[in-house]
Design a protein around this motif. Sequence first.
Motif, PDB file in Angstrom:
ATOM      1  N   ARG A  59       7.662   1.029 -13.969  1.00 12.52           N
ATOM      2  CA  ARG A  59       6.815   0.153 -13.064  1.00 12.52           C
ATOM      3  C   ARG A  59       5.593   0.662 -13.041  1.00 12.52           C
ATOM      4  NH1 ARG A  59       9.163   1.898  -7.963  1.00 12.52           N
ATOM      5  NH2 ARG A  59       7.592   3.560  -7.928  1.00 12.52           N
ATOM      6  N   ASN A  60       5.210   1.987 -13.099  1.00 11.96           N
ATOM      7  CA  ASN A  60       3.995   2.343 -13.214  1.00 11.96           C
ATOM      8  C   ASN A  60       3.210   1.942 -14.601  1.00 11.96           C
ATOM      9  OD1 ASN A  60       4.216   3.617 -10.816  1.00 11.96           O
ATOM     10  ND2 ASN A  60       4.454   5.808 -11.696  1.00 11.96           N
ATOM     11  N   THR A  61       3.925   1.841 -15.626  1.00 10.50           N
ATOM     12  CA  THR A  61       3.463   1.487 -16.741  1.00 10.50           C
ATOM     13  C   THR A  61       2.884  -0.038 -16.651  1.00 10.50           C
ATOM     14  OG1 THR A  61       4.863   2.933 -18.071  1.00 10.50           O
ATOM     15  CG2 THR A  61       3.679   1.126 -19.343  1.00 10.50           C
ATOM     16  N   PHE A  62       3.570  -0.883 -16.166  1.00 13.32           N
ATOM     17  CA  PHE A  62       3.172  -2.246 -15.997  1.00 13.32           C
ATOM     18  C   PHE A  62       2.053  -2.241 -14.946  1.00 13.32           C
ATOM     19  CE2 PHE A  62       7.765  -3.470 -16.611  1.00 13.32           C
ATOM     20  CZ  PHE A  62       7.581  -4.101 -17.894  1.00 13.32           C
ATOM     21  N   LEU A  63       2.039  -1.572 -14.091  1.00 19.02           N
ATOM     22  CA  LEU A  63       0.735  -1.417 -13.082  1.00 19.02           C
ATOM     23  C   LEU A  63      -0.407  -1.038 -13.945  1.00 19.02           C
ATOM     24  CD1 LEU A  63       2.573  -0.026 -10.169  1.00 19.02           C
ATOM     25  CD2 LEU A  63       1.292  -2.414 -10.303  1.00 19.02           C
ATOM     26  N   ASN A  64      -0.236   0.151 -14.435  1.00 23.28           N
ATOM     27  CA  ASN A  64      -1.404   0.653 -15.225  1.00 23.28           C
ATOM     28  C   ASN A  64      -1.928  -0.132 -16.616  1.00 23.28           C
ATOM     29  OD1 ASN A  64      -1.282   3.118 -14.051  1.00 23.28           O
ATOM     30  ND2 ASN A  64       0.003   4.252 -15.102  1.00 23.28           N
ATOM     31  N   HIS A  65      -1.186  -0.888 -16.816  1.00 26.62           N
ATOM     32  CA  HIS A  65      -1.778  -2.096 -18.047  1.00 26.62           C
ATOM     33  C   HIS A  65      -2.341  -3.303 -17.205  1.00 26.62           C
ATOM     34  CE1 HIS A  65      -0.759  -0.484 -21.992  1.00 26.62           C
ATOM     35  NE2 HIS A  65       0.231  -0.077 -21.100  1.00 26.62           N
ATOM     36  N   GLY A  66      -2.329  -3.385 -15.742  1.00 27.82           N
ATOM     37  CA  GLY A  66      -2.877  -4.364 -15.072  1.00 27.82           C
ATOM     38  C   GLY A  66      -2.086  -5.552 -14.549  1.00 27.82           C
ATOM     39  N   PHE A  67      -0.797  -5.362 -15.037  1.00 27.17           N
ATOM     40  CA  PHE A  67       0.207  -6.611 -14.688  1.00 27.17           C
ATOM     41  C   PHE A  67       0.286  -6.595 -13.201  1.00 27.17           C
ATOM     42  CE2 PHE A  67       1.341  -6.109 -18.846  1.00 27.17           C
ATOM     43  CZ  PHE A  67       1.575  -7.432 -19.251  1.00 27.17           C
ATOM     44  N   GLN A  68       0.553  -7.887 -12.574  1.00 23.62           N
ATOM     45  CA  GLN A  68       1.054  -8.091 -11.289  1.00 23.62           C
ATOM     46  C   GLN A  68       2.553  -7.607 -10.956  1.00 23.62           C
ATOM     47  OE1 GLN A  68      -0.003 -11.595  -9.196  1.00 23.62           O
ATOM     48  NE2 GLN A  68       1.458 -11.265  -7.540  1.00 23.62           N
ATOM     49  N   VAL A  69       2.825  -6.895 -10.037  1.00 21.71           N
ATOM     50  CA  VAL A  69       4.287  -6.352 -10.111  1.00 21.71           C
ATOM     51  C   VAL A  69       4.889  -6.759  -8.899  1.00 21.71           C
ATOM     52  CG1 VAL A  69       5.919  -4.334 -10.158  1.00 21.71           C
ATOM     53  CG2 VAL A  69       3.807  -4.647 -11.811  1.00 21.71           C
ATOM     54  N   CYS A  70       5.976  -7.197  -8.811  1.00 22.96           N
ATOM     55  CA  CYS A  70       6.558  -7.735  -7.614  1.00 22.96           C
ATOM     56  C   CYS A  70       7.923  -6.865  -7.446  1.00 22.96           C
ATOM     57  CB  CYS A  70       7.108  -9.297  -7.554  1.00 22.96           C
ATOM     58  SG  CYS A  70       5.822 -10.379  -7.416  1.00 22.96           S
ATOM     59  N   ALA A  71       8.169  -6.230  -6.322  1.00 21.50           N
ATOM     60  CA  ALA A  71       9.279  -5.285  -6.107  1.00 21.50           C
ATOM     61  C   ALA A  71      10.313  -6.351  -5.580  1.00 21.50           C
ATOM     62  CB  ALA A  71       9.054  -4.590  -4.898  1.00 21.50           C
ATOM     63  N   ILE A  72      11.595  -6.373  -6.161  1.00 16.24           N
ATOM     64  CA  ILE A  72      12.532  -7.118  -5.996  1.00 16.24           C
ATOM     65  C   ILE A  72      13.772  -6.157  -5.301  1.00 16.24           C
ATOM     66  CG2 ILE A  72      14.414  -8.996  -6.636  1.00 16.24           C
ATOM     67  CD1 ILE A  72      11.337  -9.514  -7.005  1.00 16.24           C
ATOM     68  N   PRO A  73      14.093  -6.384  -4.234  1.00 17.45           N
ATOM     69  CA  PRO A  73      15.171  -5.445  -3.426  1.00 17.45           C
ATOM     70  C   PRO A  73      16.605  -5.717  -4.063  1.00 17.45           C
ATOM     71  CG  PRO A  73      14.680  -7.350  -2.051  1.00 17.45           C
ATOM     72  CD  PRO A  73      13.627  -7.468  -3.075  1.00 17.45           C
ATOM     73  N   LEU A  74      17.285  -4.719  -3.845  1.00 14.34           N
ATOM     74  CA  LEU A  74      18.752  -4.823  -4.482  1.00 14.34           C
ATOM     75  C   LEU A  74      19.944  -5.143  -3.594  1.00 14.34           C
ATOM     76  CD1 LEU A  74      18.670  -1.555  -6.395  1.00 14.34           C
ATOM     77  CD2 LEU A  74      18.538  -3.645  -7.270  1.00 14.34           C
ATOM     78  N   THR A  75      20.956  -6.020  -3.926  1.00 16.45           N
ATOM     79  CA  THR A  75      22.118  -6.249  -3.022  1.00 16.45           C
ATOM     80  C   THR A  75      23.230  -5.411  -3.463  1.00 16.45           C
ATOM     81  OG1 THR A  75      22.938  -7.927  -4.694  1.00 16.45           O
ATOM     82  CG2 THR A  75      21.324  -8.751  -2.901  1.00 16.45           C
ATOM     83  N   ALA A  76      24.499  -5.659  -2.958  1.00 21.83           N
ATOM     84  CA  ALA A  76      25.504  -4.773  -3.583  1.00 21.83           C
ATOM     85  C   ALA A  76      25.889  -5.045  -4.925  1.00 21.83           C
ATOM     86  CB  ALA A  76      26.698  -5.364  -2.535  1.00 21.83           C
ATOM     87  N   ASP A  77      25.411  -5.964  -5.481  1.00 25.30           N
ATOM     88  CA  ASP A  77      25.881  -6.265  -6.973  1.00 25.30           C
ATOM     89  C   ASP A  77      24.679  -6.473  -8.081  1.00 25.30           C
ATOM     90  OD1 ASP A  77      25.016  -8.637  -6.436  1.00 25.30           O
ATOM     91  OD2 ASP A  77      27.180  -9.494  -7.281  1.00 25.30           O
ATOM     92  N   GLY A  78      23.645  -5.955  -7.456  1.00 24.32           N
ATOM     93  CA  GLY A  78      22.263  -6.052  -8.367  1.00 24.32           C
ATOM     94  C   GLY A  78      21.331  -6.512  -7.684  1.00 24.32           C
ATOM     95  N   VAL A  79      20.506  -7.037  -8.588  1.00 27.65           N
ATOM     96  CA  VAL A  79      18.893  -7.224  -7.914  1.00 27.65           C
ATOM     97  C   VAL A  79      19.172  -8.736  -7.265  1.00 27.65           C
ATOM     98  CG1 VAL A  79      18.442  -8.777 -10.036  1.00 27.65           C
ATOM     99  CG2 VAL A  79      16.525  -7.782  -8.632  1.00 27.65           C
TER     100      VAL A  79
END
Length: 461
Positions: free
Chosen positions: A203-223
């Motif tokens: 995540r930090n690598t994407f941010l440091n390269h200037g990408f817009q990053v979206c946090a996707i929450p997890l459910t019981a079986d994955g994203v």
Amino acid sequence: MREFSLNLLSNPKPLFFQIYSYFKDEILQGQLQYDAFLPSIRSCAQSLKVSKNTVENAYHLLVSEGYICNIPKKGYKVVHQGEKSIHDHLSISNDSYNQHIHLDFRYGNIELAAFPFNQWNKVRNTFIANNQSDYRVEGKSQGEYVLRKELSRLLYESRGVVSNPEQIIIGSTPQQLVSFLCQLLAVDKHIIGVEDPGYDGARNTFLNHGFQVCAIPLTADGVSIEELEKSHADVMYVSPSQQFMNKMAMSQDKRQQLIQWVYSNQYIIEDDYEWEFKDGDGYLPSIQSLYPEKVIYIGRISKALLPVSNISYLVLPYDVLSLFYAKVPEYDQPVPRLDQLTFSQYLSDGYWYKHLQKMRKKYEEKRKAFFEAISHNMRSLVEIEGKDIGLHVFLTVKTDKTESELIGLGLKKGVKVYGTSRYWFHRADKYPTVLLGYGALDCSQIYTGIKLLAEAWFESV
């Protein structure tokens, strides 16, 4: 805030990184002290005349590096506690600090003595003796062909990954390969989805390269596919074999849903984290095996080779491979050629498989010892994520103490554990969670460490 806003537009660095750097400096210099709150995202954005997403990305980076945490309905609070603060808290000097730590539950450490150094050295020395005039010459930038060929075979047999050797890029660590990948993907054309909580190194690598990053929450079986579709992300970074924090394996249904999602988007980046330590009963083939044209696959051999070499690999779809040839004609191969060629022979001779089986058995014994120690000393006072696989566990402690306080109390007993705030974008848990890696400790050390932590955290219970 100071006259920070006046410098934003004249600074060539990305806006979110300037905001991040400003608050980081304020925290490190003591201008923002422990337990202080940062301005709200809205007020900070208005003051600096930038978008809320820009401020949010800066705050997320501060969270991921352990400087602040998100308190639901209250805001972002400074939680940074440097070594100086820990020394003061424990009343011990800098010189005796490391001596005070007797048991270190550091994530990523493994038992060095378990590695078959004699066997590895025999393979390496035999190779050197048979190739004295050749092995020192410069190798291929993507990595040695013989190693990529062995990896292509290994990944197909063990993970169902469909690839040819020319699609494989050798690297040192997954984070280094994510940074390399950022050079291929256009920062102004892609929005990256990441698991929340998840691997902060990516995540930090994407941010440091200037990408817009979206946090996707997890459910019981994955994203959460529903949240992913709402996010407008067109690239999704997932760790389906065992999600980094809660260690779940993504279900087959969720994998199929991700494939359906990527039909109308760009790529899935599959970090097949610690697949080699997954037992056969829970085996699921890689997502890449379902749709090779749309999945970028990342893996790492290094947990089994850590004492001698860092070797990771990237499997690129052909359209991304063409970007590699167009954009990165001078890729400096970070893994020494001799290490690559030695490991290729080590794989070909079957030594790696034998070593891996021994490691699986040894870590199963440690895992059993860990949970027996928890059951005997902490019982219902904690909740555990990561029971079945891997070399680390996330321990949620049912207490009114903070994460930082738990770490400090452990250090008083000579036991070092680690915080987890850095892995979250948006945290709403009631109780603090700490990270314990047990790969480098023997069974008796594991039991002693858990017993000491129980005394430190629950002595009044």
